[in-house]
Enzyme design. Structure first.
Site: not given
Ligand code: NAP
Length: 253
Positions: A157-158, A64, A154, A16, A142
Site C-alpha cells: 500500500a505504501k 475514508v 502495508y 491523533r 512509509s
C-alpha cells in the site's frame, strides 16, 4: 484565490498521532482545518488544540474507504469551512502478519484505508482545487514501502501511495496542483506503540532499540512529519511535485 484568503485544508486520520500534529501545524500556518477521522468525537482534542491557539477547525467523522461518506464529508467541509485546496491523506491502519498467516481481511483493510481512501479523498477534493487553480495534495507513504518483514500488505500500500502521488502530480500539475509524498521512518505514535505491544516489548525499550539503527540516534516525533507536510503544503513550493521525501533520521538502504 487571493493570498490573504484563508485556505482550507483537510487532514485525514487527524484525531491523533501524525495527523493531529499536521492539523495543528497547518492551522498555525493560517489554514482552516477539517480534522477528519473515523470517529467525529475523537477529533475534539485536535480541534480544541487548534481553536485554543486561535485557529479555525472543524471535526468531521468519516471512513475514508467509503465513497458515500467521503462525498458527504467533503461537501460538509466545503459548506462549513470553504472549498478544500489542501489535502493530507494520512489515515492509516496496520494489520501486520507474515504472508502465510495473513488473512484476506488483513490485506483488504490495509488496501482500502490507505489506497482506496487516498483515491476517494483526492477525487472528491480535486475539483475544488481545479476550480481554485491551486492545490496541494500530500500523501503519507512509509519507509516500509521499501519492504518490511511482516508487512506485505502495508508495504504494498505504501509503495502504491508513491505511484499514486507521481501520477496525481502528472495529471493535476497544469491546474496549479502539486502532489507529493512524505515517507516516515519510525515515529512515536499509537501505531508504533501497538507494534511494540504486538511483539511483546515495552514502548520505551522498543523505541530505544529502533534508535540504535537511526543515524540521528533517536526515533521521530509527529512534529517531524508535520514539518515535512507543511513544506509540501506551502504556497511557495509550487515547483516541487511528484516527490517522495523520506523523513527517517537518515538515509535508508
Ligand atoms: P495512528 O496514531 O494509528 O493514527 C491513525 C489515525 O487514522 C487514527 O486516528 C485512526 O482512527 C485513523 N483512521 C484509521 N482508519 C481510518 C479510516 N478508514 N478513515 C478515517 N480515519 C481512519 O497512526 P500514525 O502513526 O499517526 O500514522 C499516520 C500515517 O502515517 C499513517 O498513514 C501511517 O501508515 C503513516 N506512517 C506512520 C509511521 C509511524 O512510525 N508512526 C511510519 C510510517 C508511516 P482510529 O483510531 O479510530 O482507528
Amino acid at each position: 484565490m487571493s493570498s490573504t484568503e484563508q485556505r482550507v485544508a483537510i487532514v485525514t486520520g487527524a484525531a491523533r498521532g501524525i495527523g493531529a500534529a499536521t492539523a495543528v501545524r497547518l492551522a498555525a500556518e493560517g489554514h482552516a482545518v477539517a480534522v477528519l477521522d473515523l470517529d467525529e468525537v475523537a477529533c475534539a482534542a485536535t480541534v480544541a488544540t487548534i481553536t485554543g491557539q486561535g485557529g479555525t477547525a472543524l471535526a468531521v467523522g468519516c471512513d475514508v474507504s467509503d465513497s458515500g461518506q467521503v462525498e458527504t464529508a467533503v461537501a460538509r467541509v466545503t459548506e462549513q469551512l470553504g472549498a478544500p485546496v489542501v489535502l493530507v491523506n494520512n489515515a492509516g491502519v496496520l494489520r501486520d502478519n507474515l504472508l502465510f498467516k495473513m488473512s484476506d481481511d488483513d490485506w483488504d483493510t490495509v488496501m482500502n484505508v490507505h489506497l482506496r481512501g487516498a483515491f476517494l479523498m483526492s477525487r472528491a477534493c480535486q475539483k475544488h482545487m481545479v476550480d481554485a487553480g491551486f492545490g496541494r495534495i500530500v500523501n503519507l507513504s512509509s519507509s516500509s514501502a521499501l519492504g518490511n518483514r511482516g508487512q506485505v500488505n502495508y508495504a504494498a500500500a505504501k509503495a502504491g501511495m508513491q505511484g499514486f502521488t507521481k501520477t496525481l502530480a502528472k495529471e493535476l500539475g497544469k491546474f496549479g496542483i502539486t502532489a507529493n509524498a512524505v515517507a516516515p521512518g519510525f515515529i512515536a505514535t499509537d501505531m508504533t506503540a501497538a507494534t511494540a505491544e504486538r511483539v511483546g516489548m515495552g514502548f520505551e525499550d522498543f523505541k530505544a532499540a529502533a534508535a540504535t539503527q537511526i543515524p540521528v540516534a533517536r526515533t521521530g516525533e509527529p512534529d517531524d512529519i508535520a514539518n515535512a507536510v507543511a513544506f509540501f503544503a506551502d504556497e511557495k513550493t509550487g515547483f516541487v511535485s511528484g516527490q517522495v521525501l523520506y523523513v527517517a533520521g537518515g538515509p535508508l538502504n
